[in-house]
Design a protein around this motif. Structure first.
Motif, short mmCIF file in Angstrom:
data_model
loop_
_atom_site.label_atom_id
_atom_site.label_comp_id
_atom_site.label_asym_id
_atom_site.label_seq_id
_atom_site.Cartn_x
_atom_site.Cartn_y
_atom_site.Cartn_z
N LEU A 1 54.12 41.59 19.98
CA LEU A 1 54.80 42.47 19.04
C LEU A 1 54.26 42.14 17.66
CD1 LEU A 1 56.99 44.38 17.87
CD2 LEU A 1 58.58 42.44 17.96
N TYR A 2 53.75 43.14 16.97
CA TYR A 2 53.31 42.92 15.60
C TYR A 2 54.29 43.58 14.65
CZ TYR A 2 50.41 42.19 11.55
OH TYR A 2 49.97 41.76 10.32
N VAL A 3 54.79 42.80 13.69
CA VAL A 3 55.74 43.34 12.72
C VAL A 3 55.12 43.32 11.33
CG1 VAL A 3 58.09 43.23 11.83
CG2 VAL A 3 57.59 42.32 14.11
N CYS A 4 55.09 44.48 10.70
CA CYS A 4 54.58 44.59 9.32
C CYS A 4 55.75 44.73 8.37
CB CYS A 4 53.66 45.81 9.21
SG CYS A 4 53.19 46.21 7.51
N TRP A 5 55.87 43.78 7.44
CA TRP A 5 56.89 43.88 6.39
C TRP A 5 56.30 44.71 5.27
CZ3 TRP A 5 60.26 41.65 9.39
CH2 TRP A 5 59.94 40.52 10.12
N ASP A 6 56.76 45.91 5.12
CA ASP A 6 56.14 46.83 4.16
C ASP A 6 56.92 46.88 2.85
OD1 ASP A 6 54.78 48.82 2.88
OD2 ASP A 6 55.56 50.46 4.12
N ASN A 7 56.48 46.07 1.89
CA ASN A 7 57.11 46.18 0.55
C ASN A 7 56.17 46.88 -0.43
OD1 ASN A 7 55.30 44.15 -0.04
ND2 ASN A 7 56.84 42.54 -0.20
N GLU A 8 55.15 47.49 0.11
CA GLU A 8 54.36 48.51 -0.59
C GLU A 8 53.48 48.00 -1.72
OE1 GLU A 8 57.37 51.64 -1.31
OE2 GLU A 8 56.74 52.44 0.62
N ALA A 9 53.09 46.74 -1.69
CA ALA A 9 52.06 46.21 -2.61
C ALA A 9 51.84 44.74 -2.28
CB ALA A 9 52.48 46.37 -4.07
N TYR A 10 50.79 44.18 -2.90
CA TYR A 10 50.53 42.74 -2.76
C TYR A 10 51.47 42.01 -3.71
CZ TYR A 10 46.21 43.90 -0.32
OH TYR A 10 45.29 44.37 0.58
N MET A 11 52.64 41.61 -3.22
CA MET A 11 53.63 41.01 -4.10
C MET A 11 53.33 39.55 -4.38
SD MET A 11 55.10 43.64 -4.73
CE MET A 11 55.77 45.21 -4.20
#
Lengths: 358, 319
Positions: free
Chosen positions: B120-130
């Motif tokens: 299972l691959y989970v992508c945490w998408d906070n929409e930029a390189y934080m």
């Protein structure tokens, strides 16, 4: 940085911004990067500066893409650059080898941090071997420039493309976290007036009305690659003869000659002050080109019987080049080092000088 | 969802920012996977804030290596466990942020999905390189202000719409693709438990708010994440063995995009004078297309249709 109106204007900027502005004023119109600390203010600056000068800023999807974008823009005759920090530079190595193999000029800035692996984001100089030995596969070198002030970072970036194009090889400016992120006054040189894309005799600019040109690093027929390598070697040997650059500070009469570059050189210089205050004749040779390495001043000092103290933020890389420089005149060479994010203090280096003299 | 300390897979003490959506989602997903899981982590915020040397928040096996290779490392772990006869008893979970997944890690992720590896691959998408200071990524939305897509006199910020990563994953023909949101955090753990019953490659993208990068109120992260869905800008859905199941639509109807954009500093420039109103129309049209895609043409609210019409008119005028 707001673009100063005249060359006399003085601005306060970080080393990273100085590298960026130096490149822009040298005619760089293509910047390709990827986020990594501690060099992010360089691409961030470029993201607003490039549109101002009609250039192209692209944040690529990876370091590999960024160096390959540089490859493409350089092949088309553009002054193109990328910047990164240690782990990101590792990822670019394939591209660097291909740039060198294709004899393309380009500028790469490495704002070194602690390693190996992800390491940390503090100061480091442990990419010396990688930078000065080429870094990727095959026989090649990068022309490696090592500034020690914000002004010098600008100046070397300003000059880098001329050197890269004259020798048709990629140039690396090797700085570090402290040099990159600290601010100092800068008097920038004026903008060079160059076309965004130059028509070098090798550049891919469209073959209408002339024979097509090919940029490649692949040689198929037996002997072809050998012949190419022979030519490359001659080029690099000429560079070794003509390009070494260094600065000497009280080295002429020194019993203990410190050898240091970048941030370490600033600390070493202060330690020389301390030692001189104590009556120890210490001096500094600061290589400005790390490849080709300035062997001459070290060999000369060795012949008059000096001892050597290498100060670097790695557990011993540049020291190898210092020892090679003394070939034939063996003299004691000590190492004063901290690595993994640690920066040597003036007191630590001064103590190393006292020990080296004994 | 309350957890006893001893049972927590991601222990407290990690150093995420206040209101961090990634930390919340990661905690819930980790808990649903349980301690008999192996987590691989891209370089990024979550890698840093859960593993501050010499401590670690992870009560399950965890590994970080490069930025770009979380999915490949997960694949390697999967093959080793398979060889030992320990699959599928152990959950192999690849994780990464949006940059590490959709930009630099896309190649490794695509390979793992295409090979059929049971992870299972989970992508945490906070929409930029934080982690590196809010640089744009391929998942940064249209017109967001970031440090490398700065809004100013000559720019409205990020000039490209968000890359449709879940659909890229779906195109691999894998048995499971899901898009979830920290706004519906109660749904997250049961969802992951259900996903883990599926054999083969699974991809989950979780929309997580970053108050630092989005310049939003840390106390309102969950609310803001819900607004992303309720405006149609961040569609939530699952594609299970090819069948698309959209999240139930918002109870009180779809909302205008301004309600989502306005509380965020990264969209502040869209509420200033100039042609900003036209940009908001453009974003509203994106939301309309999302709603139409997942809920049919009748679901698109009138204000969203108006925005589309306005945009079409403007396009005609320039043509």
């Amino acid at each position: 940085m707001a673009a100063p109106a005249s060359a006399e204007e003085k601005v306060l900027v970080t080393g990273n911004v100085a590298a960026a502005e130096g490149a822009v004023r040298a005619g760089c119109r293509f910047y390709f990067g990827y986020p990594i600390t501690p060099q992010n203010d360089l691409p961030e600056y470029m993201s607003s500066r490039m549109p101002e000068v009609g250039g192209t800023f692209i944040q690529a999807e990876s370091e590999l893409a960024a160096i390959s974008l540089v490859h493409g823009a350089a092949a088309a005759g553009g002054r193109a650059m990328t910047s990164s920090s240690s782990p990101g530079i590792s990822l670019k190595q394939e591209g660097l080898s291909y740039l060198a193999g294709s004899e393309l000029p380009a500028l790469i800035v490495n704002v070194q941090r602690g390693g190996p692996g992800l390491g940390d984001v503090r100061c480091g100089q442990a990419d010396y071997f990688q930078a000065t030995r080429g870094g990727g596969h095959g026989d090649y070198r990068l022309l490696v420039l090592a500034p020690h002030t914000v002004q010098e970072t600008f100046d070397l970036a300003y000059e880098a493309f001329d050197l890269a194009e004259a020798r048709r090889c990629p140039v690396m400016i090797l700085t570090d976290q402290q040099l990159g992120q600290m601010m100092e006054p800068l008097v920038p040189a004026p903008m060079k007036d160059l076309p965004a894309v130059q028509d070098h005799p090798w550049a891919l600019t469209g073959a209408e009305g002339r024979p097509r040109r090919i940029v490649k690093s692949f040689y198929w027929r037996p002997g072809e690659l050998e012949e190419f390598n022979r030519r490359l070697r001659e080029k690099y040997m000429r560079m070794e003869k003509e390009l070494p650059r260094w600065e000497e500070d009280r080295a002429a009469d020194a019993d203990v000659v410190l050898v240091a570059y970048g941030t370490s050189a600033r600390i070493a210089r202060e330690a020389v002050d301390v030692a001189r205050g104590e009556g120890i004749r210490a001096g500094l040779v600061r290589p400005i080109t790390l490849w080709p390495f300035p062997a001459a001043p070290l060999a000369a000092a060795a012949r008059r019987g000096a001892r050597f103290l290498v100060v670097e933020m790695s557990w011993g890389q540049m020291i190898d080049d210092v020892k090679l420089s003394l070939y034939g005149t063996p003299r004691p060479v000590d190492l004063c080092w901290r690595a993994g994010g640690g920066v040597p203090t003036v007191a630590e280096v001064a103590e190393c000088i006292r020990k080296a003299r004994r | 969802m309350e957890f006893k300390y001893d049972e927590r897979v991601l222990k407290p003490g990690y150093t995420s920012c206040l209101g961090c959506g990634e930390a919340l989602a990661m905690r819930l997903v980790a808990q649903a996977c349980g301690p008999n899981s192996i987590f691989t982590n891209c370089t990024g915020c979550s890698e840093i804030f859960t593993s501050r040397y010499p401590a670690s928040s992870w009560a399950a096996p965890w590994i970080h290596s490069l930025f770009e290779n979380s999915a490949a490392v997960a694949s390697g772990v999967y093959y080793a466990l398979k060889h030992k006869g320990r699959m599928p008893q152990v959950n192999v979970i690849g994780t990464g942020g949006d940059g590490g997944t959709a930009d630099i890690g896309l190649q490794c992720l695509s390979g793992a999905m295409e090979r059929g590896d049971d992870i299972l691959y989970v992508c945490w998408d906070n929409e930029a390189y934080m982690n590196t200071g809010v640089q744009r990524s391929g998942l940064t939305p249209l017109d967001a202000d970031t440090t490398t897509s700065p809004a100013g006199k000559a720019s409205y910020g990020n000039d490209r719409p968000k890359k449709d990563l879940p659909m890229i994953m779906a195109a691999h023909g894998i048995p499971y693709v899901g898009v979830a949101s920290m706004g519906y955090y109660r749904e997250l753990a049961p969802m992951v438990k259900r996903i883990l019953q599926i054999r083969g490659p699974k991809f989950l993208q979780v929309h997580v708010v970053c108050p630092l990068g989005w310049k939003s109120d840390p106390a309102k992260s969950a609310e803001l994440a819900r607004l992303a869905f309720e405006t149609g800008l961040y569609p939530l859905y699952e594609i299970i063995r090819g069948e698309t199941k959209p999240h139930r639509p918002p109870k009180d109807g779809w909302r205008p995009v301004e309600e989502y954009l306005k509380p965020q500093g990264r969209f502040r420039h869209l509420f200033r004078a100039g042609n900003a109103a036209e940009r908001i129309t453009r974003i509203q049209a994106l939301a309309a297309a999302n709603i139409r895609k997942f809920y049919g043409p009748d679901a698109v609210p009138q204000f969203a249709k108006d925005a589309e019409a306005k945009l079409a008119e403007a396009a005609k005028a320039t043509a």
